[in-house]
Motif scaffolding. Structure first.
Motif, PDB file in Angstrom:
ATOM      1  N   VAL A   1       2.440   9.755  -5.333  1.00  0.00           N
ATOM      2  CA  VAL A   1       3.000  11.071  -5.009  1.00  0.00           C
ATOM      3  C   VAL A   1       4.041  11.476  -6.054  1.00  0.00           C
ATOM      4  CG1 VAL A   1       4.354  12.350  -3.313  1.00  0.00           C
ATOM      5  CG2 VAL A   1       2.559  10.811  -2.550  1.00  0.00           C
TER       6      VAL A   1
ATOM      7  N   ILE B   1       1.128   4.330  -2.682  1.00  0.00           N
ATOM      8  CA  ILE B   1       0.895   5.731  -2.313  1.00  0.00           C
ATOM      9  C   ILE B   1       2.090   6.578  -2.741  1.00  0.00           C
ATOM     10  CG2 ILE B   1       0.737   7.336  -0.350  1.00  0.00           C
ATOM     11  CD1 ILE B   1      -1.036   5.372   1.071  1.00  0.00           C
TER      12      ILE B   1
ATOM     13  N   THR C   1       0.837  -1.209   0.000  1.00  0.00           N
ATOM     14  CA  THR C   1       0.000   0.000   0.000  1.00  0.00           C
ATOM     15  C   THR C   1       0.866   1.251   0.000  1.00  0.00           C
ATOM     16  OG1 THR C   1      -1.692  -1.213   1.192  1.00  0.00           O
ATOM     17  CG2 THR C   1      -1.832   1.182   1.252  1.00  0.00           C
ATOM     18  N   PHE C   2       1.927   1.244   0.828  1.00  0.00           N
ATOM     19  CA  PHE C   2       2.776   2.435   0.887  1.00  0.00           C
ATOM     20  C   PHE C   2       3.565   2.624  -0.404  1.00  0.00           C
ATOM     21  CE2 PHE C   2       1.932   2.270   5.461  1.00  0.00           C
ATOM     22  CZ  PHE C   2       1.556   3.591   5.634  1.00  0.00           C
TER      23      PHE C   2
ATOM     24  N   ASP D   1      -4.234   3.695  -7.944  1.00  0.00           N
ATOM     25  CA  ASP D   1      -4.026   3.837  -6.504  1.00  0.00           C
ATOM     26  C   ASP D   1      -5.366   3.897  -5.782  1.00  0.00           C
ATOM     27  OD1 ASP D   1      -2.736   4.270  -4.087  1.00  0.00           O
ATOM     28  OD2 ASP D   1      -2.724   6.442  -4.352  1.00  0.00           O
ATOM     29  N   LEU D   2      -6.325   4.613  -6.387  1.00  0.00           N
ATOM     30  CA  LEU D   2      -7.658   4.764  -5.795  1.00  0.00           C
ATOM     31  C   LEU D   2      -8.347   3.406  -5.669  1.00  0.00           C
ATOM     32  CD1 LEU D   2      -9.966   6.734  -4.989  1.00  0.00           C
ATOM     33  CD2 LEU D   2     -10.643   6.709  -7.374  1.00  0.00           C
TER      34      LEU D   2
ATOM     35  N   HIS E   1      -3.295   7.524 -10.837  1.00  0.00           N
ATOM     36  CA  HIS E   1      -3.946   7.787  -9.546  1.00  0.00           C
ATOM     37  C   HIS E   1      -5.181   6.926  -9.372  1.00  0.00           C
ATOM     38  CE1 HIS E   1      -1.209  10.901  -8.756  1.00  0.00           C
ATOM     39  NE2 HIS E   1      -1.634  11.686  -9.704  1.00  0.00           N
TER      40      HIS E   1
END
Lengths: 248, 137
Positions: free
Chosen positions: A92, A88, A84-85, A235-236, A232
């Motif tokens: 970014v 994220i 997950t990180f 990621d969502l 993104h």
């Protein structure tokens, strides 16, 4: 501010301009993503329906408790947190690439796109490890009175309730759990992984175009923005896959 | 190309340091929410608790995930900076999910209850009475 003024005074629907104030490709990317959200939503809701229809469902903390090189240590959710990180952070770096594009900063775009591609590849590698671990990791399960060692696949699920086997003291023996568990897990994380893989492909193309100076010649970095929207979105979707399969 | 640029009525200011600080702030928010979610997920595993409390924690985790989605879409995807018309054409159709989720989860639950009531033998996916398995052994 000029922006605020434009908001209030522009007659958006009087013709001669984009009523949404975006160029065509970006608008279509938004609508594609909306339809893709319905696809993922349908998958996840279908998973929820089947899960609600079962009396028993495996506890994700028990299923997803392995970490590479950690042997049989019980580390629930640790590896998926790492994934997950990673996602994220790669989101970014993508935002920073889009931001660099707004400022016509070619070197910045190249730098942040490289990090984004690496983040995507790291996520895919993690997923490959997790799948391999689930499929090949054997667990003792009581099937028709026989103890068999099975992994988690789309047709087998060793994560049922514990079997009451007095003779097997010391060794945990389970029963088969709902088969739908593996099907939904591999189906939905696989569909998400496919999106990540195509996103990495798109990002690599964007990186090559930025290196070749294509966007510099065009005079804008809008393509980076559109690739960024897709990235993104990946990621969502992971936010909800993470929620539905690992957290609750 | 000229034509495409003229269609756009205004461009967002490229922005400098304040954009980067907004990105960093959002990253921190997303990370902290994820850590809270993980803490609650592990808490449900490690600490024995009543089913009602567990359900409540799961509800909180769902709401926190929606907050994460809001930040990703609003800040990272810049939807918050678009014209209101555009925001509405994206967000309003997604409202269908409210009904989809309610209807289908209700359906799944009803399916379970009907099976448990009228066909109890098939209702259980794994042997519920463990002594059965033991007898065969």
């Amino acid at each position: 501010m000029a922006t605020a003024q434009a908001h209030t005074e522009t007659k958006w629907w009087s013709g001669g301009k984009s009523p949404f104030n975006v160029e065509y490709g970006k608008l279509m990317m938004w609508y594609f993503l909306m339809s893709d959200a319905f696809t993922f939503g349908a998958f996840l809701i279908s998973y929820g329906t089947i899960r609600f229809s079962q009396n028993y469902w495996p506890d994700p903390n028990a299923v997803f408790n392995a970490f590479p090189l950690a042997g049989h240590a019980n580390l629930p959710l640790a590896f998926v947190s790492l994934m997950t990180f990673i996602l994220i952070v790669s989101s970014v770096t993508m935002v920073l690439a889009v931001h660099a594009g707004h400022n016509m900063d070619r070197k910045g775009v190249i730098k942040w796109m490289i990090w984004t591609v690496l983040g995507g590849l790291a996520f895919l590698s993690c997923q490959a490890w997790e799948w391999a671990h689930l499929i090949t990791g054997d667990h003792a399960v009581m099937i028709n009175g026989q103890i068999e060692n099975i992994g988690t696949t789309v047709t087998m699920n060793p994560w049922g309730p514990a079997a009451n086997v007095a003779a097997q003291a010391g060794e945990h023996v389970g029963t088969p759990g709902p088969v739908a568990f593996g099907g939904y897990f591999f189906g939905i994380t696989g569909f998400h992984g496919f999106h990540v893989a195509s996103g990495v492909g798109i990002n690599i193309v964007m990186l090559i175009m930025a290196i070749n100076g294509t966007f510099e010649r065009k005079g804008h970095y809008w393509m980076i923005e559109k690739a960024g929207l897709y990235w993104h979105f990946v990621d969502l979707v992971w936010v909800f896959v993470f929620l539905c399969f690992y957290l609750i | 190309m000229e034509h495409a640029i003229q269609e756009i009525t205004f461009h967002h200011e490229p922005g400098g340091k304040e954009v980067v600080s907004k990105i960093i702030k959002t990253t921190v928010i997303l990370s902290v929410i994820t850590l809270i979610e993980l803490g609650m997920g592990l808490g449900m595993y490690a600490i024995p608790m009543a089913a009602g409390l567990k359900l409540f924690l799961k509800g909180v985790i769902v709401i926190l995930s929606l907050a994460k989605a809001f930040y990703i879409v609003g800040v990272f995807m810049h939807l918050g900076e678009e014209v209101k018309n555009l925001i509405m054409t994206i967000v309003v159709p997604l409202m269908l999910f409210v009904w989809f989720i309610a209807a289908f989860l209700y359906e799944g639950n009803s399916w379970k209850n009907l099976r448990n009531t009228y066909s109890p033998k098939q209702a259980v996916t794994a042997p519920a009475a463990p002594h059965d398995a033991g007898e065969h052994h």
